[in-house]
Design a protein around this motif. Structure first.
Motif, PDB file in Angstrom:
ATOM      1  N   THR A  25      87.527  45.797  22.757  1.00  0.00           N
ATOM      2  CA  THR A  25      89.121  46.143  23.488  1.00  0.00           C
ATOM      3  C   THR A  25      89.914  46.223  23.703  1.00  0.00           C
ATOM      4  N   ASP A 140      87.512  61.762  27.829  1.00  0.00           N
ATOM      5  CA  ASP A 140      86.531  62.290  26.539  1.00  0.00           C
ATOM      6  C   ASP A 140      87.347  63.088  26.182  1.00  0.00           C
ATOM      7  N   SER A 141      86.392  63.605  24.656  1.00  0.00           N
ATOM      8  CA  SER A 141      87.576  64.764  24.206  1.00  0.00           C
ATOM      9  C   SER A 141      88.485  65.655  24.160  1.00  0.00           C
ATOM     10  N   LYS A 204      89.803  55.499  22.774  1.00  0.00           N
ATOM     11  CA  LYS A 204      88.605  55.896  22.135  1.00  0.00           C
ATOM     12  C   LYS A 204      87.963  55.005  22.193  1.00  0.00           C
ATOM     13  N   SER A 205      87.882  53.430  22.888  1.00  0.00           N
ATOM     14  CA  SER A 205      86.995  52.364  22.851  1.00  0.00           C
ATOM     15  C   SER A 205      86.560  53.072  23.259  1.00  0.00           C
ATOM     16  N   LYS A 206      84.957  52.483  22.630  1.00  0.00           N
ATOM     17  CA  LYS A 206      83.351  52.954  23.343  1.00  0.00           C
ATOM     18  C   LYS A 206      83.514  52.407  24.590  1.00  0.00           C
ATOM     19  N   HIS A 209      85.315  54.812  27.348  1.00  0.00           N
ATOM     20  CA  HIS A 209      85.465  56.249  27.279  1.00  0.00           C
ATOM     21  C   HIS A 209      84.361  57.261  27.539  1.00  0.00           C
ATOM     22  N   GLU A 210      85.229  58.129  28.297  1.00  0.00           N
ATOM     23  CA  GLU A 210      83.842  59.129  29.330  1.00  0.00           C
ATOM     24  C   GLU A 210      83.941  58.327  29.937  1.00  0.00           C
TER      25      GLU A 210
END
Length: 389
Positions: A25, A140-141, A204-206, A209-210
């Motif tokens: 990241t 998130d999205s 966008k990096s996990k 994210h969220e």
């Protein structure tokens, strides 16, 4: 009690798996200019791992000793960990025999890496808080849906950003498409804020994210008050419990008046796509080449979508419209822009005439705009309308 002299730690131990994930990241925010540049380094500082390109500063709270300081080339540290297993623990330390080197030790290898001059490490952003932090929706999205609508043309600097509007919405626009997503949290903003595309892409990096986040606007420290008043120069976004912190410069300039390009939903608009047949259209568009154009022919209660611009054997599909048109309509759009609109869950599509943009609306007040492509036929119709006026 601590003495006035800080005792620095010579080494720290870290589990390999989260360290490698963090490096993946952090790599997205660093300046990649080779080993000669201090900006190509990674800094162990104040309990964090930090990288910066002087535009964006990204910190990972590694929960290590805040008394350990080290700067090493990013790629050298990454290479030293290449053979380490996810279950391993790594020891990163100063080389006691050579002040110019550091040592990376794990069960698979012991590797010496070059130390960079810590005195040259760029300082933290020197700024003061401006107003109270603002809680943002989950990153998130909902937020990432904006990215395909942001311009990547360096000549359109202001549009290389996502607008946070105090009117209560996120907006992205590249001059050909636009997406607006309402967010009541932004009503607490005092001024418009434009976050750079590169900053938004970090999410966008996990690992980032969220997660719930808070946005703190920062103002550069000044020896004298600004004649323009208190305006934000930076934004600091803290994710979750503080594991990640992004400090970014804001894009300067005036974002276009996007409200002027959003048509009003009024009588005369032809509705031809809804949630029920969106999957069918997405399948048709998804099978086409990326740069394909799609011509819409609307006549009465039917719409025919046909490929154009000669890149594929012509193919088409036909479906019923929700609101039959009184006159025939022919208009052409870029296939990729239409798919972006579907991905953003703006699934109710409407067109007014041959020259109008596509108006797409979706859940929770989302609005997307796709401008039509200029063809010989549409250009002729525009000239006819101009002469008639």
């Amino acid at each position: 009690n601590m003495s006035t002299t800080t005792v620095r730690t010579s080494g720290i131990r870290m589990p390999v798996k989260p360290l490698k994930a963090a490096l993946a990241t952090l790599n997205k925010a660093r300046l990649k200019k080779g080993k000669a540049s201090i900006l190509d380094g990674i800094y162990f500082q104040d309990g964090h791992l930090r990288v910066t390109d002087l535009e964006i500063e990204l910190q990972w709270n590694a929960r290590i000793s805040k008394y350990f300081e080290l700067a090493v080339p990013f790629k050298e540290l990454e290479a030293a960990l290449k053979t380490a297993k996810p279950s391993d623990t790594v020891l990163i330390s100063h080389d006691p025999t050579d002040a110019a080197m550091a040592i990376v030790t794990h069960p698979q290898a012991t590797i010496r890496v070059k130390r960079m001059d810590f005195d040259q490490v760029p300082p933290y952003t020197d700024a003061e808080e401006l107003g109270k932090p603002i809680l943002l929706p989950m990153l998130d999205s909902d937020i990432l849906d904006l990215l395909p609508f942001v311009s990547t043309d360096a000549n359109r600097y202001v549009l290389n950003s996502v607008l946070l509007d105090p009117k209560g919405c996120f907006v992205a626009c590249d001059g050909r498409t636009l997406l607006r997503i309402p967010s009541a949290e932004l009503l607490d903003l005092k001024h418009k804020v434009m976050l750079p595309l590169k900053t938004m892409e970090l999410f966008k990096s996990k690992p980032m994210h969220e997660r719930p986040a808070s946005l703190q606007l920062l103002m550069r420290r000044r020896s004298k008050p600004s004649k323009f008043g208190d305006e934000a120069d930076f934004a600091q976004i803290v994710l979750g419990d503080g594991e990640w912190t992004v400090t970014t410069k804001l894009v300067e300039g005036n974002f276009p008046n996007y409200e002027q390009v959003i048509p009003k939903d009024m009588p005369g608009w032809v509705g031809f796509l809804d949630v029920d047949n969106a999957k069918q259209i997405a399948g048709f568009l998804g099978a086409l080449p990326k740069d394909c154009w799609v011509r819409f022919n609307i006549d009465g209660g039917k719409i025919t979508m046909t490929t154009t611009n000669g890149h594929t054997p012509e193919c088409s599909t036909t479906l019923n419209v929700m609101t039959p048109s009184e006159e025939s309509v022919e208009v052409t759009f870029n296939r990729t822009f239409l798919l972006d609109t579907i991905a953003a869950e703006c699934l109710t599509w409407k067109i007014k005439d041959d020259l109008s943009p596509l108006l797409a609306t979706g859940r929770l007040g989302r609005t997307a705009i796709v401008m039509p492509l200029r063809t010989e036929k549409s250009a002729a119709k525009k000239e006819d309308k101009t002469e008639a006026a």
